[in-house]
Write a protein that holds these residues in place. Structure first.
Motif, PDB file in Angstrom:
ATOM      1  N   PRO A   1      -3.614  -6.208   8.462  1.00  0.00           N
ATOM      2  CA  PRO A   1      -2.693  -5.480   9.338  1.00  0.00           C
ATOM      3  C   PRO A   1      -1.376  -5.310   8.589  1.00  0.00           C
TER       4      PRO A   1
ATOM      5  N   ILE B   1     -12.321   4.905  11.873  1.00  0.00           N
ATOM      6  CA  ILE B   1     -13.007   3.955  12.755  1.00  0.00           C
ATOM      7  C   ILE B   1     -14.448   4.448  12.896  1.00  0.00           C
TER       8      ILE B   1
ATOM      9  N   ARG C   1     -10.296   1.465   5.358  1.00  0.00           N
ATOM     10  CA  ARG C   1      -9.314   2.260   4.612  1.00  0.00           C
ATOM     11  C   ARG C   1      -9.411   1.953   3.132  1.00  0.00           C
TER      12      ARG C   1
ATOM     13  N   ILE D   1      -7.831  -3.655  10.204  1.00  0.00           N
ATOM     14  CA  ILE D   1      -8.425  -2.699   9.258  1.00  0.00           C
ATOM     15  C   ILE D   1      -8.942  -3.442   8.028  1.00  0.00           C
TER      16      ILE D   1
ATOM     17  N   ARG E   1      -0.456 -12.527  16.427  1.00  0.00           N
ATOM     18  CA  ARG E   1      -1.189 -11.418  17.050  1.00  0.00           C
ATOM     19  C   ARG E   1      -2.367 -11.952  17.857  1.00  0.00           C
TER      20      ARG E   1
ATOM     21  N   SER F   1      -4.396  -0.675  19.277  1.00  0.00           N
ATOM     22  CA  SER F   1      -3.215  -1.235  19.943  1.00  0.00           C
ATOM     23  C   SER F   1      -1.927  -0.693  19.356  1.00  0.00           C
ATOM     24  N   GLY F   2      -1.980  -0.225  18.096  1.00  0.00           N
ATOM     25  CA  GLY F   2      -0.796   0.393  17.505  1.00  0.00           C
ATOM     26  C   GLY F   2      -0.422   1.675  18.217  1.00  0.00           C
TER      27      GLY F   2
ATOM     28  N   PRO G   1     -11.971   4.163  21.613  1.00  0.00           N
ATOM     29  CA  PRO G   1     -11.704   2.817  21.111  1.00  0.00           C
ATOM     30  C   PRO G   1     -10.213   2.531  21.152  1.00  0.00           C
ATOM     31  N   ARG G   2      -9.893   1.306  21.474  1.00  0.00           N
ATOM     32  CA  ARG G   2      -8.500   0.927  21.639  1.00  0.00           C
ATOM     33  C   ARG G   2      -7.843   0.725  20.267  1.00  0.00           C
TER      34      ARG G   2
ATOM     35  N   GLY H   1     -12.535  -0.568  11.523  1.00  0.00           N
ATOM     36  CA  GLY H   1     -11.539   0.310  10.898  1.00  0.00           C
ATOM     37  C   GLY H   1     -11.578   0.109   9.384  1.00  0.00           C
TER      38      GLY H   1
ATOM     39  N   ARG I   1      -4.028   7.620  15.928  1.00  0.00           N
ATOM     40  CA  ARG I   1      -2.632   7.349  15.540  1.00  0.00           C
ATOM     41  C   ARG I   1      -2.244   8.360  14.472  1.00  0.00           C
TER      42      ARG I   1
ATOM     43  N   PRO J   1      -8.359  -5.611  16.778  1.00  0.00           N
ATOM     44  CA  PRO J   1      -9.104  -5.418  15.529  1.00  0.00           C
ATOM     45  C   PRO J   1      -8.165  -5.181  14.347  1.00  0.00           C
TER      46      PRO J   1
ATOM     47  N   TYR K   1       3.493  -2.441   3.727  1.00  0.00           N
ATOM     48  CA  TYR K   1       2.881  -3.656   3.169  1.00  0.00           C
ATOM     49  C   TYR K   1       1.840  -4.192   4.145  1.00  0.00           C
TER      50      TYR K   1
ATOM     51  N   THR L   1       0.891  -1.160   0.000  1.00  0.00           N
ATOM     52  CA  THR L   1       0.000   0.000   0.000  1.00  0.00           C
ATOM     53  C   THR L   1       0.930   1.211   0.000  1.00  0.00           C
TER      54      THR L   1
HETATM   55  O1  TXA Z   1      -1.202   1.998   6.956  1.00  0.00           O
HETATM   56  C1  TXA Z   1      -1.831   1.158   7.582  1.00  0.00           C
HETATM   57  O2  TXA Z   1      -2.782   1.445   8.356  1.00  0.00           O
HETATM   58  C2  TXA Z   1      -1.450  -0.315   7.374  1.00  0.00           C
HETATM   59  C3  TXA Z   1      -1.761  -0.703   5.931  1.00  0.00           C
HETATM   60  C4  TXA Z   1      -1.474  -2.157   5.651  1.00  0.00           C
HETATM   61  O3  TXA Z   1      -3.090  -0.376   5.642  1.00  0.00           O
HETATM   62  N1  TXA Z   1      -2.124  -1.154   8.296  1.00  0.00           N
HETATM   63  C5  TXA Z   1      -1.833  -1.174   9.616  1.00  0.00           C
HETATM   64  O4  TXA Z   1      -2.564  -2.139  10.290  1.00  0.00           O
HETATM   65  O5  TXA Z   1      -1.010  -0.441  10.121  1.00  0.00           O
HETATM   66  P1  TXA Z   1      -2.192  -2.597  11.788  1.00  0.00           P
HETATM   67  O6  TXA Z   1      -3.159  -3.669  12.115  1.00  0.00           O
HETATM   68  O7  TXA Z   1      -0.757  -2.932  11.867  1.00  0.00           O
HETATM   69  O8  TXA Z   1      -2.518  -1.331  12.634  1.00  0.00           O
HETATM   70  C6  TXA Z   1      -3.863  -0.879  12.661  1.00  0.00           C
HETATM   71  C7  TXA Z   1      -4.217  -0.368  14.007  1.00  0.00           C
HETATM   72  C8  TXA Z   1      -4.109  -1.417  15.089  1.00  0.00           C
HETATM   73  O9  TXA Z   1      -3.451  -0.821  16.193  1.00  0.00           O
HETATM   74  C9  TXA Z   1      -5.538  -1.769  15.421  1.00  0.00           C
HETATM   75  O10 TXA Z   1      -5.685  -2.101  16.774  1.00  0.00           O
HETATM   76  C10 TXA Z   1      -6.253  -0.459  15.075  1.00  0.00           C
HETATM   77  O11 TXA Z   1      -5.590   0.010  13.945  1.00  0.00           O
HETATM   78  N2  TXA Z   1      -7.665  -0.697  14.748  1.00  0.00           N
HETATM   79  C11 TXA Z   1      -8.179  -1.404  13.720  1.00  0.00           C
HETATM   80  N3  TXA Z   1      -9.520  -1.467  13.811  1.00  0.00           N
HETATM   81  C12 TXA Z   1      -9.867  -0.782  14.912  1.00  0.00           C
HETATM   82  C13 TXA Z   1     -11.098  -0.484  15.579  1.00  0.00           C
HETATM   83  N4  TXA Z   1     -12.263  -0.907  15.130  1.00  0.00           N
HETATM   84  N5  TXA Z   1     -11.041   0.255  16.710  1.00  0.00           N
HETATM   85  C14 TXA Z   1      -9.869   0.702  17.190  1.00  0.00           C
HETATM   86  N6  TXA Z   1      -8.686   0.455  16.618  1.00  0.00           N
HETATM   87  C15 TXA Z   1      -8.668  -0.271  15.510  1.00  0.00           C
END
Ligand code: TXA
Ligand code: MG
Length: 329
Positions: free
Chosen positions: A136, A94, A115, A59, A52, A217-218, A214-215, A113, A189, A57, A31, A27
């Protein structure tokens, strides 16, 4: 296996997703490790491959804003405005989830989440697949996100069925995450879209997360961490820190030149915040491989343009031992 993202490569990737497999794809940010978001078993495989925990959650990526917002309900006005302004692009929204979204995708939360990435390979994959791709970042849990196909292969090896090689990611750090639920939108974030650009479109300041937000974790303190302990050091203290480290340090410098006689690894990073972000994770991986006792990172200036980079550096520097990253995303 790493393959070119030509028509045959995309067709193969689509087949793998349809049969519940895992495909890593580029992306514009980093990646992603993709699975069919409509197939709970495929999403479970994805969590296992990353190592994990299941309650985090993930995206969901879609080809268009209209497709994406259909995964939410009552998409708040702010979410629709941000989607119109920044999708496709490095923004994750979100929103309250539609009832059809699987629990394994949302980690059991009542939000999802979403995108819409702009990268041409991600777009080709999403259009070919025709549904939501849960993805993720394609790294092992708690580690540095991958910005090239070989980073993914190094981290995940045989755990991923196919890697589409789209070269180096042009943004280099993850998407900005904004929660649009009730009340003012909140920045969860910092990332590829600067806060100021979001606030300009909203015409109001973004909120900062509250304990009941909402949490994401990143956003945990010790995230995106190299294995070698990393320390953030102000420019004026860098030479002293290098001396104290016994000169075998691995250094990510910005304005300070390497002292004469230095025999560790010294990377002079780009002085422009966007160029710095593009190379940040590749540089941290390189420094992490040097077997140094410490990675010293010259702190970037406290200006708005460096906000997302400073956020990632603070997290990289927070985890001082391998154990410290065990319980984070
Ligand atoms: O740039 C990005 O966002 C990349 C590319 C691949 O799209 N994806 C990414 O995904 O960084 P990940 O899973 O590594 O980090 C996404 C963060 C995680 O901390 C997750 O907890 C949070 O987004 N997240 C996803 N859905 C959520 C939700 N419904 N509520 C709160 N946090 C959420
Ligand atoms: Mg990640």
């Amino acid at each position: 296996m790493i393959i070119a993202p030509d028509a045959a490569g995309i067709a193969r990737a689509v087949d793998i997703l349809r049969t519940g497999g895992l495909v890593a794809f580029p992306t514009e940010t980093v990646y992603g490790l993709g699975a069919d978001a409509g197939n709970p078993d495929a999403v479970r495989r994805l969590f296992a491959a990353k190592g994990r925990p299941a309650d985090h959650p993930v995206i969901v990526h879609l080809a268009t804003a209209a497709d994406a917002l259909a995964w939410g309900v009552r998409a708040p006005e702010a979410a629709r405005r941000l989607a119109a302004a920044f999708w496709p692009g490095p923004l994750t929204l979100i929103v309250p989830r539609a009832s059809s979204v699987h629990d394994v995708v949302t980690g059991g939360q009542d939000t999802v989440g979403l995108r819409v990435p702009s990268h041409p390979v991600a777009q080709a994959l999403l259009r070919g697949f025709g549904g939501g791709i849960a993805a993720p970042s394609a790294n092992r849990f708690g580690r540095i996100s991958p910005t090239t196909a070989s980073h993914v292969a190094d981290d995940l090896g045989e755990r991923v069925d196919l890697i589409l090689d789209g070269g180096a990611c042009p943004v280099g750090i993850e998407s900005t995450i904004v929660a649009c639920i009730d009340g003012p939108p909140m920045l969860l974030r910092p990332g590829g879209v600067p806060r100021e650009d979001l606030e300009r479109v909203l015409g109001a300041p973004l909120g900062t997360p509250t304990p009941t937000a909402p949490r994401a974790s990143g956003t945990l303190a010790s995230h995106y961490a190299p294995r070698t302990p990393a320390r953030l050091v102000e420019a004026e203290s860098l030479n002293a820190a290098v001396r104290d480290s016994g000169r075998d340090a691995a250094v990510l410098a910005l304005s300070v030149p390497a002292p004469t006689g230095f025999c560790g690894t010294w990377i002079a990073a780009p002085r422009d915040a966007e160029a710095y972000a593009r190379t940040l994770y590749a540089n941290l991986r390189l420094l992490d491989q040097r077997g140094a006792t410490v990675i010293l990172v010259e702190a970037p200036p406290p200006e708005a343009a460096w906000h997302a980079v400073r956020d990632r550096l603070a997290r990289a520097a927070h985890a001082q031992t391998p154990d410290a990253v065990d319980d984070i995303d």
